[in-house]
Design an enzyme around this catalytic site. Structure first.
Site, PDB file in Angstrom:
ATOM      1  N   LYS A 116       0.833  -1.199   0.000  1.00  0.00           N
ATOM      2  CA  LYS A 116       0.000   0.000   0.000  1.00  0.00           C
ATOM      3  C   LYS A 116       0.872   1.255   0.000  1.00  0.00           C
ATOM      4  O   LYS A 116       0.471   2.293  -0.524  1.00  0.00           O
ATOM      5  CB  LYS A 116      -0.909   0.013   1.228  1.00  0.00           C
ATOM      6  CG  LYS A 116      -2.022  -1.018   1.150  1.00  0.00           C
ATOM      7  CD  LYS A 116      -2.969  -0.898   2.334  1.00  0.00           C
ATOM      8  CE  LYS A 116      -3.650  -2.212   2.617  1.00  0.00           C
ATOM      9  NZ  LYS A 116      -5.064  -2.288   2.454  1.00  0.00           N
ATOM     10  N   GLU A 200      -2.345   6.693   8.308  1.00  0.00           N
ATOM     11  CA  GLU A 200      -3.193   7.566   7.494  1.00  0.00           C
ATOM     12  C   GLU A 200      -4.084   8.403   8.383  1.00  0.00           C
ATOM     13  O   GLU A 200      -4.463   7.971   9.469  1.00  0.00           O
ATOM     14  CB  GLU A 200      -4.111   6.721   6.579  1.00  0.00           C
ATOM     15  CG  GLU A 200      -3.453   6.283   5.310  1.00  0.00           C
ATOM     16  CD  GLU A 200      -4.388   5.459   4.425  1.00  0.00           C
ATOM     17  OE1 GLU A 200      -5.583   5.355   4.707  1.00  0.00           O
ATOM     18  OE2 GLU A 200      -3.871   4.920   3.433  1.00  0.00           O
ATOM     19  N   HIS A 235     -13.963  -3.004   9.300  1.00  0.00           N
ATOM     20  CA  HIS A 235     -13.360  -2.631   8.014  1.00  0.00           C
ATOM     21  C   HIS A 235     -13.529  -3.699   6.951  1.00  0.00           C
ATOM     22  O   HIS A 235     -12.791  -3.750   5.973  1.00  0.00           O
ATOM     23  CB  HIS A 235     -11.878  -2.279   8.161  1.00  0.00           C
ATOM     24  CG  HIS A 235     -11.634  -1.195   9.155  1.00  0.00           C
ATOM     25  ND1 HIS A 235     -12.183   0.049   9.034  1.00  0.00           N
ATOM     26  CD2 HIS A 235     -10.922  -1.179  10.301  1.00  0.00           C
ATOM     27  CE1 HIS A 235     -11.816   0.792  10.054  1.00  0.00           C
ATOM     28  NE2 HIS A 235     -11.059   0.073  10.854  1.00  0.00           N
ATOM     29  N   ARG A 292      -7.110  -8.050  -8.817  1.00  0.00           N
ATOM     30  CA  ARG A 292      -7.800  -9.344  -8.988  1.00  0.00           C
ATOM     31  C   ARG A 292      -9.288  -9.080  -9.145  1.00  0.00           C
ATOM     32  O   ARG A 292      -9.722  -7.949  -9.070  1.00  0.00           O
ATOM     33  CB  ARG A 292      -7.581 -10.193  -7.735  1.00  0.00           C
ATOM     34  CG  ARG A 292      -8.018  -9.426  -6.501  1.00  0.00           C
ATOM     35  CD  ARG A 292      -8.084 -10.261  -5.268  1.00  0.00           C
ATOM     36  NE  ARG A 292      -8.026  -9.452  -4.073  1.00  0.00           N
ATOM     37  CZ  ARG A 292      -9.034  -8.807  -3.521  1.00  0.00           C
ATOM     38  NH1 ARG A 292     -10.228  -8.869  -4.071  1.00  0.00           N
ATOM     39  NH2 ARG A 292      -8.880  -8.088  -2.433  1.00  0.00           N
TER      40      ARG A 292
HETATM   41  P1  ADP Z   1      -7.902  -3.854   3.396  1.00  0.00           P
HETATM   42  O1  ADP Z   1      -6.973  -3.952   2.238  1.00  0.00           O
HETATM   43  O2  ADP Z   1      -7.388  -4.537   4.621  1.00  0.00           O
HETATM   44  O3  ADP Z   1      -9.308  -4.211   3.056  1.00  0.00           O
HETATM   45  P2  ADP Z   1      -8.341  -1.018   2.971  1.00  0.00           P
HETATM   46  O4  ADP Z   1      -7.193  -0.117   2.855  1.00  0.00           O
HETATM   47  O5  ADP Z   1      -9.017  -1.436   1.724  1.00  0.00           O
HETATM   48  O6  ADP Z   1      -7.916  -2.321   3.792  1.00  0.00           O
HETATM   49  O7  ADP Z   1      -9.424  -0.381   3.947  1.00  0.00           O
HETATM   50  C1  ADP Z   1     -10.544  -1.111   4.387  1.00  0.00           C
HETATM   51  C2  ADP Z   1     -11.588  -0.161   4.947  1.00  0.00           C
HETATM   52  O8  ADP Z   1     -11.080   0.590   6.048  1.00  0.00           O
HETATM   53  C3  ADP Z   1     -12.073   0.897   3.986  1.00  0.00           C
HETATM   54  O9  ADP Z   1     -13.086   0.425   3.169  1.00  0.00           O
HETATM   55  C4  ADP Z   1     -12.561   1.986   4.908  1.00  0.00           C
HETATM   56  O10 ADP Z   1     -13.830   1.699   5.428  1.00  0.00           O
HETATM   57  C5  ADP Z   1     -11.594   1.911   6.034  1.00  0.00           C
HETATM   58  N1  ADP Z   1     -10.499   2.853   5.849  1.00  0.00           N
HETATM   59  C6  ADP Z   1      -9.315   2.613   5.262  1.00  0.00           C
HETATM   60  N2  ADP Z   1      -8.535   3.715   5.275  1.00  0.00           N
HETATM   61  C7  ADP Z   1      -9.239   4.672   5.893  1.00  0.00           C
HETATM   62  C8  ADP Z   1      -8.974   6.040   6.252  1.00  0.00           C
HETATM   63  N3  ADP Z   1      -7.802   6.615   5.992  1.00  0.00           N
HETATM   64  N4  ADP Z   1      -9.950   6.734   6.881  1.00  0.00           N
HETATM   65  C9  ADP Z   1     -11.132   6.170   7.176  1.00  0.00           C
HETATM   66  N5  ADP Z   1     -11.431   4.880   6.887  1.00  0.00           N
HETATM   67  C10 ADP Z   1     -10.499   4.146   6.261  1.00  0.00           C
END
Ligand code: ADP
Length: 637
Positions: A116, A200, A235, A292
């Site tokens: 990431k 973040e 999440h 994917r």
């Molecule tokens: P993973 O790859 O583990 O699924 P993601 O980066 O896709 O993780 O994030 C999963 C979820 O977490 C997002 O859909 C969102 O709901 C929440 N999320 C991720 N980053 C943030 C952020 N910076 N602020 C608020 N919510 C976040």
């Protein structure tokens, strides 16, 4: 086109891929572990090859075994599905080395998005807006903490190698940072064998809106619109929909173009998803790109009329994309609900067991079931607890949502606890009907989803009583039918009396409440359904689901509280850490120990003020679900 492909996956996605391959006249090879010997994907495939013991680390994740299986079966290509090895650059490399086609992007694209942090650097250059944060190489905890202090709390710690919401922790105050960092790193290490973290800014109430992209080997790139995946717990996505409620054509264009820029910046090929957070001002920020097919791809298929697995196979075969951007149109609205073997009322703990009963709603033009299980299957501890996906479509959101609640109340599963009642409550909540979604939705509407209000109980009690009477009447009639004395009153061992119109009293249990009902209505209204489960039944109503049972007579047992309690393991797993000293006073709710199961950490909290008298397990030890973990002495008041 290929004549034979191997599917390096299991469960619903393996079955989904087989379906399209069959349609296209392509032979399929399934792979399976010990636990999956009789699984549906094995039955559906033309051939099946055993690749190892039940744990996925010894079967579905062993690249050599997968490659050997492909070579020995004569398959020309490997479809990795999602999860497992789907974003693994080594599998892709091994395919290249063995002259097999990997049905997915090239190695370089997987690597570019694999971290990431690295991905964010590339996206910044491609002019794709990012969530503010630290994504540097220096992993010194003091530097990470400083970056959090600088950007201001709350922040979100994320594993650079993360996925599935694992290795992620929100931090609301500076003094929680160190503990959260340690926990996130531990989870990341377990899940991805990589501890690198990014920090973040934790956006408040954003929506998760992602764009489906597709690229071929001839420099064509299109997007197939967006999906809104804001309904999440821990999440992780729970219900997804397409198109996103309230999306404007202008914003769709901007997000679609940004997603295509993201994909072309890494010379992408095949199916990919660019995930964004969207704030209430219509500003969006890149989160990550999944290289994917996504779990939620069916909602895109339903609104676009395209078969994304077919697109993947064609692109991998070197063909041009089946459509241009102009030819793609949105028709109607679709939802997907992920049906998990888990217990939402106990912190979403995964549930395992034998699927004694499995009766999905009927598949129609409006209802699609993507499933990898059949009645009698075992939901084991070895794999993800998602067992099936329910997908619905209709011409607009309101009608599609109606289809969703109907189909959920028609889905009958017994043997494992499922999240169906929870999904139903979500889908029938007023806020969701309004399309008023953000990633905090489930927390914000907890009361409505896990409803226990008096007015709701008063509403449900007579319906529950009626359902009990109807069931008792049925079983009395069954008994009478089987008996030599069909009219014997002794068969009526319950509340139902054949021809008695005097008021009837009935006690029902709803959740933990006991309610007396006098003379329930003669029949259950048409929009109410009672579906029996392990210990009673679920009552599906327009106001949500209620767990009901006929109240058992009070046997007058001594209800005195014991002053000691033993805490049991919520499920099979491993002890990760012990967090308190034996004999030291702890407050109610304080975390006593951490267990890990299915790659997720579960905290075991103090049930009241008191102290631990003994830990029965040490870190690293395996524990069976239900086994006592520790002795606890409740503080005297
Ligand atoms: P993973 O790859 O583990 O699924 P993601 O980066 O896709 O993780 O994030 C999963 C979820 O977490 C997002 O859909 C969102 O709901 C929440 N999320 C991720 N980053 C943030 C952020 N910076 N602020 C608020 N919510 C976040």
């Amino acid at each position: 086109m290929f004549s034979k492909i191997l599917i390096a996956n299991r469960g619903e996605i393996a079955c989904r891929i087989i379906k399209t391959a069959k349609k296209m006249g392509i032979q399929t090879v399934a792979v399976y572990s010990d636990a999956d010997r009789n699984a549906l994907h094995v039955t559906l495939a033309d051939e099946a090859i055993h690749i190892g013991p039940s744990p996925s680390t010894e079967s579905y994740l062993v690249i050599d075994n997968i490659i050997q299986a492909a070579l020995s079966s004569g398959a020309q290509a490997i479809h990795p599905g999602y999860g497992f090895l789907s974003e693994n650059a080594d599998l892709c490399r091994q395919c290249d080395a063995n002259k097999l086609i990997f049905i997915g992007p090239p190695v370089a694209a997987i690597l570019a998005m694999g971290s990431k942090s690295a991905a964010k650097n590339i996206m910044a250059k491609a002019n794709v807006p990012l969530v503010p944060g630290y994504h540097g190489d220096d992993q010194n905890p003091a530097i990470l903490k400083q970056s959090a202090d600088d950007m201001g709390y709350p922040v979100l710690l994320k594993a650079a190698a993360g996925g599935g919401g694992k290795g992620m922790r929100a931090v609301y105050h500076a003094d929680e940072f160190d503990q959260a960092l340690a926990a996130a790193k531990r989870e990341a290490k377990h899940s991805f064998n990589d501890e690198i973290m990014l920090v973040e800014k934790y956006l408040q109430k954003p929506r998760h809106v992602e764009i489906q992209v597709f690229c071929d080997q001839h420099n064509n790139a299109v997007h197939l619109f967006e999906r809104d995946c804001s309904l999440q717990r821990r999440h992780q996505k729970v219900i997804e929909e397409a198109p996103a409620p309230g999306m404007t054509e202008a914003l769709r264009q901007r997000m679609g173009q940004a997603a295509i820029r993201a994909a072309t910046a890494i010379d992408y090929q095949g199916a990919g998803t660019v995930e964004f957070l969207l704030d209430s001002n219509g500003e969006f920020f890149f989160m990550e790109m999944n290289t994917r097919l996504q779990v939620e791809h069916p909602v895109t298929e339903m609104i676009s009329g395209q078969d994304l697995v077919e697109w993947q196979l064609r692109v991998a075969n070197g063909e041009a994309l089946p459509c241009t951007q102009d030819q793609l149109k949105i028709k109607g609205h679709a939802f997907e609900a992920r049906i998990y073997a888990e217990d939402p009322e106990h912190d979403f703990l995964p549930s395992t067991g034998n699927l004694r009963l499995l009766q999905p709603p009927k598949e129609t033009a409006h209802v699609r079931i993507d499933s990898g299980i059949v009645e009698g299957d075992e939901v084991s501890v070895f794999y993800d607890p998602m067992i099936t996906k329910l997908v619905v479509w209709d011409i607009d959101r309101e009608r599609a949502l109606q289809r969703l609640t109907e189909a959920l109340s028609d889905y009958k599963i017994a043997g494992v606890t499922t999240n169906i009642p929870f999904l139903y409550n979500l889908a029938s909540s007023a806020a969701f009907r309004r399309g008023d979604v953000d990633t905090g939705f489930i927390e914000e509407h907890e009361d409505e989803i896990f409803q226990r209000r008096q007015e709701d109980l008063d509403y449900a009690a007579p319906l529950a009583a009626q359902a009990i009477l109807a069931a008792q009447k049925r079983s009395a009639q069954e008994l009478a039918k089987q008996s030599n004395e069909p009219n014997s009153p002794w068969h009526l061992v319950n509340h139902w009396r054949a021809s008695d119109n005097s008021p009837q009293r009935l006690n029902v249990t709803i959740g933990t409440e006991q309610i007396e009902v006098i003379s329930p209505a003669p029949t259950l209204p048409a929009n109410i359904k009672a579906v029996s489960n392990e210990n009673g039944f679920n009552l599906f109503t327009p106001k949500g689901v209620f767990h009901c049972a006929a109240t058992q007579p009070d046997l007058g047992l001594d209800q005195d509280q014991d002053s000691s309690a033993n805490l049991a393991a919520p499920m099979n797993g491993t002890v990760v850490t012990l967090l308190v000293e034996v004999g030291t006073a702890v407050a109610k709710g304080e975390t006593l120990m951490v267990m890990e199961a299915m790659k997720m950490e579960h905290s075991i909290a103090a049930p009241s003020d008191g102290k631990v008298s003994e830990f029965f397990y040490q870190p690293g030890e395996l524990v069976d679900g239900g086994a006592e973990l520790l002795g606890f002495e409740i503080a005297e008041v």
